[in-house]
Design an enzyme around this catalytic site. Sequence first.
Site, PDB file in Angstrom:
ATOM      1  N   HIS A  18       0.860  -1.195   0.000  1.00 24.95           N
ATOM      2  CA  HIS A  18       0.000   0.000   0.000  1.00 24.95           C
ATOM      3  C   HIS A  18       0.888   1.234   0.000  1.00 24.95           C
ATOM      4  O   HIS A  18       1.241   1.762   1.053  1.00 24.95           O
ATOM      5  CB  HIS A  18      -0.923  -0.041   1.224  1.00 24.95           C
ATOM      6  CG  HIS A  18      -1.950   1.047   1.261  1.00 24.95           C
ATOM      7  ND1 HIS A  18      -3.112   0.949   1.995  1.00 24.95           N
ATOM      8  CD2 HIS A  18      -2.001   2.267   0.660  1.00 24.95           C
ATOM      9  CE1 HIS A  18      -3.825   2.051   1.858  1.00 24.95           C
ATOM     10  NE2 HIS A  18      -3.156   2.883   1.050  1.00 24.95           N
ATOM     11  N   HIS A 194      -9.603   0.940  -1.265  1.00 23.44           N
ATOM     12  CA  HIS A 194      -9.573   1.573   0.047  1.00 23.44           C
ATOM     13  C   HIS A 194     -10.983   1.477   0.643  1.00 23.44           C
ATOM     14  O   HIS A 194     -11.968   1.797  -0.042  1.00 23.44           O
ATOM     15  CB  HIS A 194      -9.204   3.051  -0.070  1.00 23.44           C
ATOM     16  CG  HIS A 194      -7.747   3.319  -0.313  1.00 23.44           C
ATOM     17  ND1 HIS A 194      -7.042   2.728  -1.322  1.00 23.44           N
ATOM     18  CD2 HIS A 194      -6.871   4.119   0.349  1.00 23.44           C
ATOM     19  CE1 HIS A 194      -5.789   3.168  -1.278  1.00 23.44           C
ATOM     20  NE2 HIS A 194      -5.653   4.009  -0.273  1.00 23.44           N
ATOM     21  N   GLU A 197     -11.256   3.328   6.024  1.00 27.92           N
ATOM     22  CA  GLU A 197     -10.212   4.252   6.511  1.00 27.92           C
ATOM     23  C   GLU A 197     -10.950   5.345   7.292  1.00 27.92           C
ATOM     24  O   GLU A 197     -10.860   5.413   8.509  1.00 27.92           O
ATOM     25  CB  GLU A 197      -9.420   4.831   5.333  1.00 27.92           C
ATOM     26  CG  GLU A 197      -8.349   5.855   5.744  1.00 27.92           C
ATOM     27  CD  GLU A 197      -7.653   6.527   4.546  1.00 27.92           C
ATOM     28  OE1 GLU A 197      -8.191   6.479   3.421  1.00 27.92           O
ATOM     29  OE2 GLU A 197      -6.566   7.123   4.763  1.00 27.92           O
ATOM     30  N   ASP A 275       1.685   4.007   2.757  1.00 28.28           N
ATOM     31  CA  ASP A 275       0.642   4.854   2.168  1.00 28.28           C
ATOM     32  C   ASP A 275       1.226   6.009   1.350  1.00 28.28           C
ATOM     33  O   ASP A 275       1.362   5.890   0.138  1.00 28.28           O
ATOM     34  CB  ASP A 275      -0.322   5.356   3.252  1.00 28.28           C
ATOM     35  CG  ASP A 275      -1.706   5.691   2.738  1.00 28.28           C
ATOM     36  OD1 ASP A 275      -1.985   5.437   1.551  1.00 28.28           O
ATOM     37  OD2 ASP A 275      -2.538   6.196   3.528  1.00 28.28           O
TER      38      ASP A 275
HETATM   39  N1  ADE Z   1      -4.673   8.680  -1.988  1.00 30.65           N
HETATM   40  C1  ADE Z   1      -3.437   8.750  -1.480  1.00 30.65           C
HETATM   41  N2  ADE Z   1      -3.435   8.392  -0.193  1.00 30.65           N
HETATM   42  C2  ADE Z   1      -4.712   8.060   0.130  1.00 30.65           C
HETATM   43  C3  ADE Z   1      -5.352   7.599   1.297  1.00 30.65           C
HETATM   44  N3  ADE Z   1      -4.698   7.397   2.441  1.00 30.65           N
HETATM   45  N4  ADE Z   1      -6.679   7.383   1.251  1.00 30.65           N
HETATM   46  C4  ADE Z   1      -7.364   7.591   0.126  1.00 30.65           C
HETATM   47  N5  ADE Z   1      -6.798   8.014  -1.017  1.00 30.65           N
HETATM   48  C5  ADE Z   1      -5.484   8.250  -1.013  1.00 30.65           C
HETATM   49 ZN    ZN Z   2      -3.819   4.716   0.531  1.00 32.83          ZN
END
Ligand code: ADE
Ligand code: ZN
Length: 337
Positions: A18, A194, A197, A275
């Site tokens: 990721h 994703h 989150e 990330d």
């Molecule tokens: N694009 C880049 N980082 C991201 C994240 N943490 N969540 C969603 N989109 C992203």
């Molecule tokens: Zn991400």
Amino acid sequence: MNTQLRHIVQNMPKAELHIHIEGSLEPELIFALAERNGVKLAYPSVDALRAAYAFKDLQSFLDIYYAGASVLLKEQDFYDMTAAYLARAKADHVRHAEIFFDPQTHTSRGVPMADVVNGIHRACADSGISASLILCFLRHLSEEDALATLDAALPFRGKFIGVGLDSSEVGHPPEKFARVFEKARGLGLHLVAHAGEEGPPAYIQSALDVLKVERIDHGVRILEDQALTKRVAEQQIALTVCPLSNIKLRVFDTMHDHNLLKLLDAGLAATVNSDDPAYFGGYMNDNFVAAFEALPLGLQHAYQLARNSFAASFLDAPAKQQFLDEVDAYFTAFNVV
Ligand code: ADE
Ligand code: ZN
């Protein structure tokens, strides 16, 4: 965390699953590329830009992240960004990386798809580490835009292994992208998204049931739904967790509050990832060290996380087994296996 455990975690073989390549763009490289390409930035200096990296949520980060990516114009820019990331990953003992890229961020500015894909792919091929690419759709844009993006990428089908879904989560549920994921599945592409989150566990469920994804990116909110937690643990669907990101974007208040250990204790196949390392305070080993410093994680967890990272990868079976054997050989010396 004692110094021996730190050393073990830093040196263990690992996979990163990721990483948004545009999120690896360090301020110094942003300024260098801006100068090379004659792009005017809203910040007077590297320090001023870095000082703006104080985020209150995902959207406040994304606004700066997309502005940073505006310096990427030529194939060589994509190559240089990717080569810089891979060198850092290699230094952190990353043996395999599955790298996200956001073509719409670039094609919407008139950058040809060919330059985006070829630049990133060429850097991977030159890097000497195992690396593959996952094309992400921006979920704040329409599904029609995502379908057009997939079509535009098809001439480069051999250069990416899967598709993903990123950008602003809340208000853009997975089911908005049902058709484009179905099309990608028909093309034999791997699928990730994703979910969970900032968004609710229901988004994790629809990513699995509607999009049919094979991994969930982040997924930390899964523990709010017991039945879903049980199912995802039983099916060993991996979660690509990003500890420093979750703190910087205020998903958890502090690293002590992070639920990584709870995810592992629930039997979930959690992995550790960076990330957007240039924005969130570090690369793979920074994420491992921050999590191990703050949480009661030990040697057994390090072994589990290293294994999970390769087990959850999209490597073919022989390559996966080779890396898992490498993890076992590394940990045998510490009487863990
Ligand atoms: N694009 C880049 N980082 C991201 C994240 N943490 N969540 C969603 N989109 C992203
Ligand atoms: Zn991400």
